[in-house]
Design a protein around this motif. Structure first.
Motif, PDB file in Angstrom:
ATOM      1  N   GLY A 105       0.819  -1.209   0.000  1.00 50.71           N
ATOM      2  CA  GLY A 105       0.000   0.000   0.000  1.00 50.71           C
ATOM      3  C   GLY A 105       0.850   1.255   0.000  1.00 50.71           C
ATOM      4  N   ALA A 106       0.309   2.322  -0.582  1.00 50.87           N
ATOM      5  CA  ALA A 106       1.057   3.573  -0.704  1.00 50.87           C
ATOM      6  C   ALA A 106       1.395   4.169   0.646  1.00 50.87           C
ATOM      7  CB  ALA A 106       0.248   4.574  -1.534  1.00 50.87           C
ATOM      8  N   GLY A 107       0.498   4.018   1.636  1.00 56.88           N
ATOM      9  CA  GLY A 107       0.740   4.590   2.955  1.00 56.88           C
ATOM     10  C   GLY A 107       1.949   3.981   3.643  1.00 56.88           C
ATOM     11  N   THR A 153       7.441   4.305   5.588  1.00 56.23           N
ATOM     12  CA  THR A 153       8.723   3.605   5.710  1.00 56.23           C
ATOM     13  C   THR A 153       9.841   4.386   5.037  1.00 56.23           C
ATOM     14  OG1 THR A 153       7.561   1.473   5.722  1.00 56.23           O
ATOM     15  CG2 THR A 153       9.933   1.428   5.289  1.00 56.23           C
ATOM     16  N   SER A 154       9.552   4.941   3.886  1.00 58.06           N
ATOM     17  CA  SER A 154      10.559   5.699   3.142  1.00 58.06           C
ATOM     18  C   SER A 154      10.977   6.959   3.886  1.00 58.06           C
ATOM     19  CB  SER A 154      10.012   6.070   1.757  1.00 58.06           C
ATOM     20  OG  SER A 154       9.721   4.916   0.998  1.00 58.06           O
ATOM     21  N   VAL A 155       9.998   7.684   4.435  1.00 56.57           N
ATOM     22  CA  VAL A 155      10.322   8.894   5.201  1.00 56.57           C
ATOM     23  C   VAL A 155      11.138   8.538   6.442  1.00 56.57           C
ATOM     24  CG1 VAL A 155       9.350  10.827   6.512  1.00 56.57           C
ATOM     25  CG2 VAL A 155       8.320  10.158   4.342  1.00 56.57           C
ATOM     26  N   ILE A 208       9.718  13.755  13.339  1.00 59.48           N
ATOM     27  CA  ILE A 208       8.393  14.264  13.704  1.00 59.48           C
ATOM     28  C   ILE A 208       7.415  14.061  12.555  1.00 59.48           C
ATOM     29  CG2 ILE A 208       7.087  16.354  14.274  1.00 59.48           C
ATOM     30  CD1 ILE A 208       9.630  17.354  15.720  1.00 59.48           C
ATOM     31  N   LEU A 209       7.866  14.350  11.316  1.00 58.60           N
ATOM     32  CA  LEU A 209       7.009  14.141  10.147  1.00 58.60           C
ATOM     33  C   LEU A 209       6.680  12.665   9.964  1.00 58.60           C
ATOM     34  CD1 LEU A 209       8.623  16.616   7.593  1.00 58.60           C
ATOM     35  CD2 LEU A 209       6.512  16.915   8.879  1.00 58.60           C
ATOM     36  N   LEU A 250       2.879  11.037   9.734  1.00 58.47           N
ATOM     37  CA  LEU A 250       2.441  10.169   8.649  1.00 58.47           C
ATOM     38  C   LEU A 250       2.042   8.785   9.155  1.00 58.47           C
ATOM     39  CD1 LEU A 250       5.110  11.182   5.981  1.00 58.47           C
ATOM     40  CD2 LEU A 250       2.658  11.642   5.864  1.00 58.47           C
ATOM     41  N   PHE A 251       2.735   8.306  10.201  1.00 60.15           N
ATOM     42  CA  PHE A 251       2.407   6.988  10.760  1.00 60.15           C
ATOM     43  C   PHE A 251       0.979   6.961  11.301  1.00 60.15           C
ATOM     44  CE2 PHE A 251       2.250   3.953  14.295  1.00 60.15           C
ATOM     45  CZ  PHE A 251       2.649   2.799  13.642  1.00 60.15           C
ATOM     46  N   THR A 252       0.555   8.052  11.934  1.00 63.10           N
ATOM     47  CA  THR A 252      -0.806   8.103  12.476  1.00 63.10           C
ATOM     48  C   THR A 252      -1.858   8.118  11.369  1.00 63.10           C
ATOM     49  OG1 THR A 252      -0.800  10.541  12.554  1.00 63.10           O
ATOM     50  CG2 THR A 252      -0.008   9.373  14.508  1.00 63.10           C
TER      51      THR A 252
END
Length: 394
Positions: A67-69, A74-76, A167-168, A172-174
């Motif tokens: 999935g894109a999310g 993971t990439s960030v 922090i970003l 995004l994880f949430t």
């Protein structure tokens, strides 16, 4: 839901831009402390871009599986960990090792989200998306410049940005449940696209031309951003700390330009935006090239060059479905991103060797060569597509 997901994609692109301008702004200080030649910055960027090529090629497979999310978060996170690794590095070898996860993370975000926005959102959002990349790319040189001028050193400059990236990542994880609720729609759209081999992609009319043009543009942008600070410090005589801050003017030009372009995108269209961008880049580089006393004209030229760069990347990506068909766009955009990373891999490094062995003063001339190539390739593509339209109407 639609708007909230778009906002999260914007945040992801801020995180993508944050690391991109750090090395160039810090390198005039870093290479002396690490006791390596000035050209070695190109090797680090080559490793980063090489990792991005690999992750970009694999992103389609990974996105379909996880999935894109998940791919985005993971990439960030990988880029955040790599930035923290840079901050604790005390040797050039360690920089090269941390450059690998740095590149893998950047390529994963870029490839996963560019395709998604090109297919699912209006043209203005593609411009604003890359504007948010520019926000990240503009913030980080200021952070590095502050760290250098206050005596904290380049290591802490990387650490500050690494903490911001973490922090970003948490934000995004949430958002992962939100991405999962949109997965069914994504899969439905992906099923309409055809998976093509590299040879099949290259055989589509005009693809080779746009790949050459995109290669030229990304070579220009990456070289301009990486070497602006060193050019100002070593050729124009600007203090390294001030040069690190002024180098961000290039990214400010890109950021402001993309924000403004979003309001006029539908009126002008992809083709005109690319033409205007190339013309503005040419004017800016001529200003940088002029042998005038003082640095104000050259600094203004760097800003104008950034303004010219602003619409080109988003316009090339957005035009892909209309130029080559929606059923081919996902495969072609993937190859375009690979071509972009090849440009960012080798061309800044090549200029590093030119700067070492000839003169860093060739900076604006080197960039003008890529501007000319980009203009030539895009106009050849336009002529080819116009001839195809004429044939269909006959």
């Amino acid at each position: 839901m639609y708007s909230l997901l778009l906002a999260l994609i914007y945040i992801a692109f801020i995180s993508l831009g944050l690391p991109d301008s750090l090395l160039g702004s810090a390198w005039p200080v870093m290479y002396e402390q690490l006791e390596v030649p000035i050209s070695y910055a190109g090797i680090v960027t080559m490793i980063i871009a090489g990792g991005s090529v690999i992750s970009g090629i694999l992103s389609n497979r990974l996105t379909k599986k996880f999935g894109a999310g998940v791919v985005t978060v993971t990439s960030v996170m990988m880029t955040a960990v790599a930035l923290m690794g840079f901050s604790f590095s005390d040797s050039y070898i360690l920089l090269c090792l941390w450059a690998l996860p740095y590149g893998f993370g950047a390529g994963g975000v870029d490839a996963a989200l560019n395709n998604y926005v090109a297919l699912h959102y209006a043209a203005r959002h593609m411009s604003w998306l890359h504007c948010f990349w520019g926000v990240g790319a503009t913030i980080s040189p200021y952070i590095m410049g502050y760290s250098l001028t206050k005596g904290y050193g380049w290591n802490n400059g990387y650490r500050f940005v690494g903490i911001l990236q973490l922090i970003l990542t948490a934000i995004l994880f949430t958002s992962l449940p939100l991405w999962k609720r949109n997965n069914n729609g994504d899969k439905e759209d992906e099923s309409n696209s055809k998976s093509l081999s590299l040879i099949e992609i290259l055989n589509i009319r005009g693809v080779k031309l746009i790949l050459a043009a995109f290669f030229a543009y990304c070579s220009l942008e990456s070289t301009a951003g990486l070497w602006a600070s060193s050019y100002l410090a070593n050729y124009r005589g600007v203090d390294p700390e001030i040069a690190a801050t002024f180098a961000s003017l290039f990214y400010i030009g890109i950021t402001v330009g993309r924000f403004l372009t979003g309001f006029i995108y539908e009126k002008l269209g992809d083709k005109l935006l690319i033409r205007y961008g190339i013309g503005i880049i040419t004017a800016g580089l001529i200003m940088v090239l002029l042998p005038l006393n003082g640095n104000m004209v050259a600094l203004g030229g760097i800003v104008i060059t950034g303004l010219g760069c602003a619409p080109i990347f988003p316009a090339v990506i957005h035009a892909t479905p209309s130029n080559f068909g929606k059923e081919h766009s996902q495969s072609i955009i993937g190859v375009q991103m690979a071509g972009a990373y090849i440009g960012t891999t080798f061309m800044p490094m090549l200029f590093g060797f030119i700067a070492d062995n000839i003169s860093i003063g060739l900076y604006p001339i080197y960039l003008l060569v890529f501007t000319l190539l980009m203009a030539l390739m895009t106009e050849m593509l336009n002529n080819k597509l116009e001839k195809e339209i004429v044939k269909k109407t006959l």
